[in-house]
Design a protein around this motif. Structure first.
Motif, short mmCIF file in Angstrom:
data_model
loop_
_atom_site.label_atom_id
_atom_site.label_comp_id
_atom_site.label_asym_id
_atom_site.label_seq_id
_atom_site.Cartn_x
_atom_site.Cartn_y
_atom_site.Cartn_z
N ASP A 13 17.28 18.20 -45.73
CA ASP A 13 16.40 19.37 -45.75
C ASP A 13 16.90 20.38 -44.71
OD1 ASP A 13 14.84 18.16 -47.76
OD2 ASP A 13 13.66 17.08 -46.27
N ALA A 14 16.08 20.73 -43.70
CA ALA A 14 16.50 21.74 -42.73
C ALA A 14 17.11 21.12 -41.47
CB ALA A 14 15.32 22.61 -42.32
N GLU A 15 17.19 19.78 -41.41
CA GLU A 15 17.70 19.13 -40.21
C GLU A 15 19.18 18.78 -40.36
OE1 GLU A 15 16.12 18.85 -37.53
OE2 GLU A 15 14.02 19.13 -38.08
N PHE A 16 19.87 18.70 -39.21
CA PHE A 16 21.27 18.34 -39.18
C PHE A 16 21.51 17.25 -38.14
CE2 PHE A 16 21.16 22.66 -40.73
CZ PHE A 16 22.15 22.72 -41.70
N SER A 17 22.56 16.48 -38.35
CA SER A 17 23.01 15.53 -37.33
C SER A 17 24.53 15.47 -37.39
CB SER A 17 22.42 14.13 -37.55
OG SER A 17 22.95 13.54 -38.73
N ILE A 18 25.12 15.11 -36.27
CA ILE A 18 26.56 14.90 -36.20
C ILE A 18 26.82 13.47 -35.75
CG2 ILE A 18 28.71 15.55 -35.03
CD1 ILE A 18 27.65 18.38 -34.76
N SER A 19 27.62 12.77 -36.54
CA SER A 19 27.98 11.39 -36.24
C SER A 19 29.47 11.30 -36.01
CB SER A 19 27.59 10.46 -37.40
OG SER A 19 26.19 10.45 -37.61
N VAL A 20 29.89 10.21 -35.39
CA VAL A 20 31.31 9.90 -35.27
C VAL A 20 31.57 8.71 -36.17
CG1 VAL A 20 30.95 8.43 -33.24
CG2 VAL A 20 33.20 9.40 -33.70
N SER A 21 32.65 8.75 -36.90
CA SER A 21 32.94 7.69 -37.86
C SER A 21 32.96 6.33 -37.17
CB SER A 21 34.28 7.95 -38.54
OG SER A 21 35.32 8.11 -37.58
N GLY A 22 32.15 5.41 -37.66
CA GLY A 22 32.09 4.07 -37.10
C GLY A 22 31.31 3.95 -35.82
N GLY A 23 30.66 5.04 -35.36
CA GLY A 23 30.00 4.99 -34.06
C GLY A 23 28.56 5.47 -34.04
N GLY A 24 28.01 5.88 -35.17
CA GLY A 24 26.62 6.29 -35.20
C GLY A 24 26.40 7.75 -34.84
N VAL A 25 25.14 8.14 -34.75
CA VAL A 25 24.75 9.53 -34.51
C VAL A 25 25.04 9.92 -33.06
CG1 VAL A 25 22.84 11.17 -34.48
CG2 VAL A 25 22.98 9.46 -36.30
N LEU A 26 25.74 11.05 -32.89
CA LEU A 26 26.02 11.60 -31.56
C LEU A 26 24.93 12.56 -31.12
CD1 LEU A 26 29.84 12.45 -31.59
CD2 LEU A 26 28.70 10.67 -30.26
N MET A 27 24.47 13.40 -32.04
CA MET A 27 23.50 14.43 -31.70
C MET A 27 22.76 14.88 -32.94
SD MET A 27 26.38 17.35 -30.99
CE MET A 27 27.53 16.12 -30.40
N SER A 28 21.60 15.50 -32.73
CA SER A 28 20.79 15.94 -33.86
C SER A 28 20.02 17.20 -33.48
CB SER A 28 19.80 14.84 -34.27
OG SER A 28 18.84 14.64 -33.24
N THR A 29 19.48 17.86 -34.49
CA THR A 29 18.71 19.08 -34.22
C THR A 29 17.27 18.80 -33.82
OG1 THR A 29 18.28 19.24 -36.61
CG2 THR A 29 20.08 20.56 -35.75
N TRP A 30 16.83 17.55 -33.89
CA TRP A 30 15.44 17.25 -33.56
C TRP A 30 15.28 16.61 -32.18
CZ3 TRP A 30 18.26 14.51 -37.15
CH2 TRP A 30 18.51 13.17 -36.86
N ALA A 31 16.36 16.26 -31.51
CA ALA A 31 16.26 15.61 -30.20
C ALA A 31 17.31 16.18 -29.27
CB ALA A 31 16.43 14.10 -30.34
N HIS A 32 16.90 17.14 -28.45
CA HIS A 32 17.86 17.80 -27.56
C HIS A 32 17.26 18.12 -26.19
CE1 HIS A 32 15.80 21.61 -28.58
NE2 HIS A 32 15.81 21.16 -29.82
N GLY A 33 16.20 17.41 -25.83
CA GLY A 33 15.55 17.68 -24.55
C GLY A 33 16.44 17.46 -23.36
N SER A 34 17.28 16.44 -23.40
CA SER A 34 18.14 16.18 -22.25
C SER A 34 19.28 17.19 -22.15
CB SER A 34 18.71 14.75 -22.31
OG SER A 34 19.42 14.51 -23.50
N GLU A 35 19.73 17.72 -23.30
CA GLU A 35 20.73 18.80 -23.27
C GLU A 35 20.14 20.07 -22.66
OE1 GLU A 35 20.18 16.80 -25.79
OE2 GLU A 35 22.05 16.24 -26.79
N ASP A 36 18.89 20.36 -23.02
CA ASP A 36 18.20 21.51 -22.44
C ASP A 36 18.07 21.33 -20.92
OD1 ASP A 36 17.87 22.41 -25.03
OD2 ASP A 36 15.76 21.86 -25.17
#
Length: 225
Positions: free
Chosen positions: A25-48
């Motif tokens: 839908d409107a959400e995105f995530s970036i994964s690394v092959s064989g390593g799971g999700v690195l980052m997502s558009t719904w959880a970024h509090g620690s980056e902020d």
């Protein structure tokens, strides 16, 4: 709920792996092959928080200059720009050109399209090369590269967290500059290494989103005068 759809991939330079951009839908995530999700558009509090904690310390300086290692989904950059004035300059070093393209496209809407801000400049390439050549150039350096000291996407990232890498960051900072480092978790040995290099430091634990979810670690290391 719609399933996740793989919409693009990008090779990681110096590594056999690849980054994978997914959309649901409107959400995105970036994964690394064989390593799971690195980052997502719904959880970024620690980056902020990484950007806020560092930029609050240098925002009142004249023409503050900031280097961010790792563009990710643009949330660290967006938060830095929110906490800096109109005379600031923020450089982002991003190793994977496709990540920049994703942020200039539909992904950028989630962080408010920070790359469109005139204060922001992208330098495509390894942040390590910048740190090796710059001297007293930045008021703050924000490293949101890989998974922190225990990274797993690219072996060469390990250099950033060695004595040599941290010494390069120290030298690239202006007097009383701040090195802020994001990590998926704490690391007692790394804390000691920061102090050995000469930084005055403190550590914060920050939730990944709205005071919930996983606890991430942020080191705030200050260079002396």
């Amino acid at each position: 709920m719609s399933p996740w759809t793989l919409i693009d991939t990008a090779r990681i330079p110096g590594n056999d792996g690849e980054l994978q951009l997914y959309q649901r839908d409107a959400e995105f995530s970036i994964s690394v092959s064989g390593g799971g999700v690195l980052m997502s558009t719904w959880a970024h509090g620690s980056e902020d928080a990484l950007a806020e904690l560092a930029c609050r310390k240098i925002a009142r300086r004249p023409r503050p200059r900031v280097l961010i290692g790792g563009l990710g989904m643009g949330f660290t950059l967006a938060a830095a720009l929110r906490h800096l004035g109109a005379d600031s300059e923020v450089e982002v070093a991003e190793l994977v050109p496709a990540v920049v393209a994703w942020n200039r496209g539909a992904l950028g809407e989630h962080a408010g399209h920070p790359l469109r801000d005139a204060r922001a400049t992208v330098r495509e390439g390894d942040v390590a090369r910048i740190l090796k050549t710059e001297r007293q150039a930045y008021d703050a350096i924000l490293l949101d590269v890989d998974n922190g000291p225990e990274g797993f996407t690219r072996k060469k990232n390990d250099w950033l967290y060695t004595t040599d890498g941290l010494t390069a960051s120290y030298k690239a900072l202006r007097p009383e500059g701040v090195l802020a480092i994001w990590s998926a978790g704490p690391d007692r040995d790394f804390t000691a290494l920061l102090q050995k290099v000469g930084f005055k430091m403190r550590q914060r634990r920050v939730h990944e989103h709205d005071n919930k979810g996983s606890l991430h670690t942020i080191w705030l290391a200050e260079r002396g005068p």
